[in-house]
Design a protein around this motif. Structure first.
Motif, short mmCIF file in Angstrom:
data_model
loop_
_atom_site.label_atom_id
_atom_site.label_comp_id
_atom_site.label_asym_id
_atom_site.label_seq_id
_atom_site.Cartn_x
_atom_site.Cartn_y
_atom_site.Cartn_z
N PRO A 55 0.80 -1.23 0.00
CA PRO A 55 0.00 0.00 0.00
C PRO A 55 0.83 1.28 0.00
O PRO A 55 0.38 2.31 -0.49
CB PRO A 55 -0.83 -0.11 1.30
CG PRO A 55 -0.13 -1.13 2.14
CD PRO A 55 0.61 -2.04 1.20
N SER B 49 4.16 3.30 -4.79
CA SER B 49 3.38 3.74 -5.95
C SER B 49 3.25 2.57 -6.92
O SER B 49 4.03 1.61 -6.86
CB SER B 49 4.06 4.91 -6.64
OG SER B 49 5.25 4.47 -7.29
N ALA C 53 -1.80 7.96 -13.03
CA ALA C 53 -1.89 7.72 -11.59
C ALA C 53 -0.70 6.90 -11.06
O ALA C 53 -0.67 6.53 -9.90
CB ALA C 53 -3.19 6.99 -11.26
N ARG D 85 1.13 7.78 -7.68
CA ARG D 85 0.40 7.83 -6.39
C ARG D 85 0.59 6.52 -5.66
O ARG D 85 0.80 5.48 -6.27
CB ARG D 85 -1.08 8.07 -6.66
CG ARG D 85 -1.36 9.54 -6.92
CD ARG D 85 -2.75 9.74 -7.48
NE ARG D 85 -3.77 8.98 -6.77
CZ ARG D 85 -5.01 8.80 -7.22
NH1 ARG D 85 -5.37 9.30 -8.38
NH2 ARG D 85 -5.86 8.10 -6.52
N ARG D 86 0.48 6.58 -4.32
CA ARG D 86 0.63 5.35 -3.54
C ARG D 86 -0.56 4.42 -3.77
O ARG D 86 -1.70 4.89 -3.92
CB ARG D 86 0.72 5.67 -2.05
CG ARG D 86 2.03 6.30 -1.66
CD ARG D 86 2.01 6.65 -0.18
NE ARG D 86 3.00 7.66 0.11
CZ ARG D 86 4.27 7.38 0.39
NH1 ARG D 86 4.66 6.12 0.45
NH2 ARG D 86 5.13 8.33 0.64
N ARG E 105 -2.20 2.72 -1.78
CA ARG E 105 -3.29 2.83 -0.80
C ARG E 105 -4.37 3.81 -1.24
O ARG E 105 -5.51 3.73 -0.79
CB ARG E 105 -2.75 3.16 0.59
CG ARG E 105 -2.45 4.59 0.92
CD ARG E 105 -2.37 4.81 2.44
NE ARG E 105 -1.40 3.97 3.10
CZ ARG E 105 -0.10 4.26 3.27
NH1 ARG E 105 0.37 5.40 2.81
NH2 ARG E 105 0.71 3.43 3.88
N THR E 106 -4.03 4.70 -2.15
CA THR E 106 -5.02 5.68 -2.63
C THR E 106 -5.77 5.16 -3.86
O THR E 106 -6.64 5.84 -4.38
CB THR E 106 -4.36 7.02 -3.00
OG1 THR E 106 -3.57 6.85 -4.20
CG2 THR E 106 -3.47 7.54 -1.88
N TYR E 107 -5.44 3.98 -4.34
CA TYR E 107 -6.07 3.45 -5.55
C TYR E 107 -7.42 2.80 -5.24
O TYR E 107 -7.60 2.19 -4.19
CB TYR E 107 -5.20 2.37 -6.20
CG TYR E 107 -3.94 2.85 -6.89
CD1 TYR E 107 -3.64 4.19 -7.01
CD2 TYR E 107 -3.05 1.92 -7.41
CE1 TYR E 107 -2.47 4.60 -7.64
CE2 TYR E 107 -1.88 2.32 -8.04
CZ TYR E 107 -1.60 3.67 -8.15
OH TYR E 107 -0.45 4.05 -8.77
N SER E 108 -8.33 2.91 -6.17
CA SER E 108 -9.57 2.14 -6.09
C SER E 108 -9.26 0.68 -6.42
O SER E 108 -8.17 0.37 -6.94
CB SER E 108 -10.58 2.68 -7.11
OG SER E 108 -10.13 2.41 -8.42
N ARG F 115 -6.24 -0.93 -8.76
CA ARG F 115 -5.29 -1.99 -8.31
C ARG F 115 -5.33 -3.17 -9.28
O ARG F 115 -4.29 -3.76 -9.58
CB ARG F 115 -5.63 -2.43 -6.88
CG ARG F 115 -4.94 -1.54 -5.87
CD ARG F 115 -5.28 -1.91 -4.45
NE ARG F 115 -6.36 -1.05 -3.99
CZ ARG F 115 -7.32 -1.40 -3.17
NH1 ARG F 115 -7.37 -2.63 -2.70
NH2 ARG F 115 -8.22 -0.54 -2.80
#
Ligand SMILES: Nc1ncnc2c1ncn2[C@@H]1O[C@H](COP(=O)(O)OP(=O)(O)OP(=O)(O)O)[C@@H](O)[C@H]1O
Length: 237
Positions: free
Chosen positions: A88, A91, A122, A125-126, A128-131, A135
């Protein structure tokens, strides 16, 4: 030579056979849908195929070799099993870079697969911020990283929006049309109907149907065919 060949596979946990005498093949150029009720043995079969579990009897090979004997497995087979497996705090791009380095794949390929799965914007971005769908896309990018000839996917459409589902179908279709082989486990029959050439149905650890989708379904809906077929093996063991 089939791209994937499973012969007389049995996997036992104690006295319980999670699968027994499972045999089927996936030929190059084909998308094969692997169906079956909860607990039927799909994940067990994929785990043995990918070397994550050992067979109690029988064999499971990819391009003629057991997974563990493949010299460079990342270049032969790509797998998408569980999108929850991404770190998570990393990136999407870093996740793929780590995998690429481990498999001796050049960094340029990371950008290629990120673009292919529509995650280039995207990527930094980490996770953990993904939908969930994002993922899944990174998971598919990881599977494609080594430009493999074989894809093994467990519920790849999980979390994808309608456009993402269509996009996934197109990716799998063009992969197979280019000579690749796809084994796709799914409960989403609408997805399977649209993308699979062949079906393998597992019920209570055994193959209960295997063949070209059109020959099996014969004008019925896949849902009617499948529910009739599995009625007797219904219920989690
Ligand atoms: N490590 C284990 N120890 C004991 N039993 C197991 C183990 N792994 C799987 N099983 C059993 O083997 C059977 C097959 O499970 P499997 O996960 O392969 O089913 P599945 O077809 O993938 O199901 P689902 O559609 O629910 O994902 C189930 O009864 C399950 O409880």
């Amino acid at each position: 030579m089939p791209a994937i060949e499973i012969v007389g596979l049995r996997k036992s946990y104690g006295t319980f056979d999670a699968v027994r005498d499972v045999s089927f093949a996936v030929e190059p150029g084909r998308v094969v849908g692997l169906l079956g009720p909860n607990g039927a043995g799909k994940t067990t079969t994929l785990d043995v195929l990918l070397g994550l579990a050992s067979a109690s009897a029988g064999t499971a090979t990819i391009q003629g070799s057991p997974y563990a004997a493949l010299e460079n497995p990342g270049r032969v087979v790509g797998a998408l099993l569980d999108a929850g497996g991404l770190h998570p705090g990393r990136s999407g791009r870093d996740h793929l870079r780590v995998l690429a380095t481990a498999a001796g794949i050049e960094g340029r390929r990371v950008d290629e697969v990120l673009a292919l799965v529509g995650m280039d914007r995207a990527a930094d971005r980490r996770v953990r911020t993904y939908s969930l769908g994002m993922r899944q896309r990174v998971g598919l990018a990881a599977a494609l990283l080594g430009d493999p000839q074989v894809l093994v996917l467990d519920e790849p459409a999980n979390g994808l929006d309608p456009a993402g589902m269509r996009w996934m179908r197109e990716v799998l279709r063009s992969f197979a049309d280019g000579g690749g082989a796809v084994l796709l486990a799914s409960h989403v029959l609408a997805e399977v109907t649209q993308v699979a050439d062949d079906l393998v149905v597992i019920g209570q650890g055994q193959v209960i149907a295997d063949g070209p989708l059109e020959d099996l379904v014969r004008g019925e809906s896949l849902e009617d065919f499948y529910l009739n077929l599995t009625a007797e093996t219904e219920g989690v063991r």
